[in-house]
Design a protein around this motif. Structure first.
Motif, PDB file in Angstrom:
ATOM      1  N   LEU A  44       0.954  -1.159   0.103  1.00 52.24           N
ATOM      2  CA  LEU A  44       0.162   0.094  -0.054  1.00 52.24           C
ATOM      3  C   LEU A  44       0.734   1.255   0.002  1.00 52.24           C
ATOM      4  O   LEU A  44       0.630   1.939  -0.737  1.00 52.24           O
ATOM      5  N   HIS A  47       1.955   1.632  -3.531  1.00 51.69           N
ATOM      6  CA  HIS A  47       1.067   2.051  -4.664  1.00 51.69           C
ATOM      7  C   HIS A  47       0.625   3.487  -4.426  1.00 51.69           C
ATOM      8  O   HIS A  47       0.502   4.217  -5.277  1.00 51.69           O
ATOM      9  N   TYR A  66      -5.459   8.116  -2.073  1.00 50.28           N
ATOM     10  CA  TYR A  66      -5.869   6.650  -2.296  1.00 50.28           C
ATOM     11  C   TYR A  66      -7.032   6.637  -1.615  1.00 50.28           C
ATOM     12  O   TYR A  66      -7.886   5.570  -1.831  1.00 50.28           O
ATOM     13  N   SER A  77      -4.326  -2.424  -7.978  1.00 46.79           N
ATOM     14  CA  SER A  77      -4.394  -2.287  -6.733  1.00 46.79           C
ATOM     15  C   SER A  77      -5.157  -3.228  -5.799  1.00 46.79           C
ATOM     16  O   SER A  77      -5.430  -3.451  -4.795  1.00 46.79           O
ATOM     17  N   LEU A  80      -5.391  -4.232  -1.922  1.00 45.13           N
ATOM     18  CA  LEU A  80      -4.796  -3.184  -1.130  1.00 45.13           C
ATOM     19  C   LEU A  80      -5.975  -2.802  -0.140  1.00 45.13           C
ATOM     20  O   LEU A  80      -5.867  -2.042   0.967  1.00 45.13           O
TER      21      LEU A  80
END
Ligand code: HEM
Ligand SMILES: Cc1cnc2ccccc2c1N
Length: 289
Positions: A44, A47, A66, A77, A80
């Motif tokens: 995470l 990303h 995010y 993703s 996540l």
């Protein structure tokens, strides 16, 4: 324009957040086949930072975007959300912490609690509105080889050495067929941060196989390990291979170089005033907890 970090708390406050995350990791260590939350928290943190574009300083960890569904639901993703849900209780416990600081501190805590290197972490990221969410499509795909990996990381000005050091994080966790179309490794404990990724890449026999999602991955049957095509590229490409060998032979060198490039990754696009000093966190173990 660069974003300026706004330091508002001191190290003791952030150590308290670190301890809350680390304690929750311990309490929920059976998650995902006993890997615990460490690996997904590290992914995470990568990303949320990997959306950065040096050309216009868009994306990156600063704005904590995010948390908005457009970024959270990026197909690259998938999975996540588990890391995000894990951090929700921490978010509530420490409302003063920005999401950018929360997501990056989650990765730093996970790395240190999985016996990885100490990552000096700077605070002060400030939440940005939904209008600042970067477009999907900025994260890398796993299907391709060395040329793809090299050109992808040009957007961060990372050298071959930095790319190889950064990818060592794939010692952690696993691929889940329903998330990414890749699967494995099938051993149940890949939650210790070490240089084993390089060692295995060099020393084990890798057989290309088409997996149940129709994607080619490299498997080692004896150990139940796998490598993505982008992992295997580090072995195939002679310029990358030089650093794979260096890190396979020297874990301290790997830890030092990983710390440098991971810090670059989670700080890209942010200007930290000089009085905004990095926080160095003690592990729970070092605190006798
Ligand atoms: C070429 C660049 C990269 C590609 C193509 C890539 C791709 C992937 C894929 C496909 C997965 C499996 C996801 C799933 O199925 O759940 C994964 C997992 C993971 N990645 Fe990467 N990755 C890259 C770089 C990185 C970097 C730079 C980091 C951290 C510094 C990282 C950390 C992780 C971790 C810790 C996992 C395990 C997550 C879990 O167990 O849930 N990756 N990656
Ligand atoms: C050993 C290994 C190799 N590659 C990976 C790629 C993604 C996630 C985990 C990986 C992993 N544990």
């Amino acid at each position: 324009a660069l974003h300026t970090a706004q330091q508002e708390k001191n190290s003791e406050d952030y150590q308290e957040v670190y301890n809350a995350i680390a304690t929750k990791m311990r309490e929920e260590k059976d998650f995902d086949n006993n890997n615990g939350y460490g690996p997904v928290l590290v992914r995470l943190s990568w990303h949320v930072s990997g959306t950065w574009d040096k050309r216009d300083n868009s994306g990156g960890s600063f704005g904590g975007t995010y948390r908005f569904k457009k970024e959270m639901n990026d197909p690259l993703s998938r999975g996540l959300q588990n890391g995000f849900k894990f951090l929700e209780s921490i978010d509530k416990q420490f409302p003063w912490l920005s999401h950018g600081d929360l997501f990056t501190l989650g990765g730093v805590t996970a790395i240190q609690e999985m016996q990885g290197p100490k990552i000096p972490w700077r605070s002060g990221r400030v939440d940005e509105p939904e209008s600042m969410v970067p477009d999907n499509g900025r994260l890398p795909e796993p299907h391709y080889g060395a040329d793809y990996v090299r050109s992808y990381y040009e957007r961060f000005n990372f050298t071959d050495q930095e790319v190889v050091a950064l990818l060592g994080a794939h010692v952690l966790g696993k691929a889940h067929l329903k998330n990414s179309g890749y699967d494995g490794p099938w051993d149940d404990e890949s939650n210790i941060f070490s240089n084993a990724f390089y060692d295995n890449l060099l020393k084990l026999k890798w057989t290309p196989e088409i997996n149940d999602a129709g994607n080619k991955q490299y498997d080692n049957k004896e150990k139940g390990y796998m490598m993505l095509p982008t992992d295997y590229a580090l072995f195939q490409d002679p310029k990358y291979l030089k650093y794979v060998k260096a890190y396979a032979n020297d874990q301290d060198l790997f830890f030092k170089d990983f710390t440098k490039v991971y810090t670059k990754l989670i700080e890209n696009g942010i200007e930290f005033p000089k009085e905004n000093k990095p926080h160095l966190f003690k592990t729970l173990k070092e605190q006798g907890k």
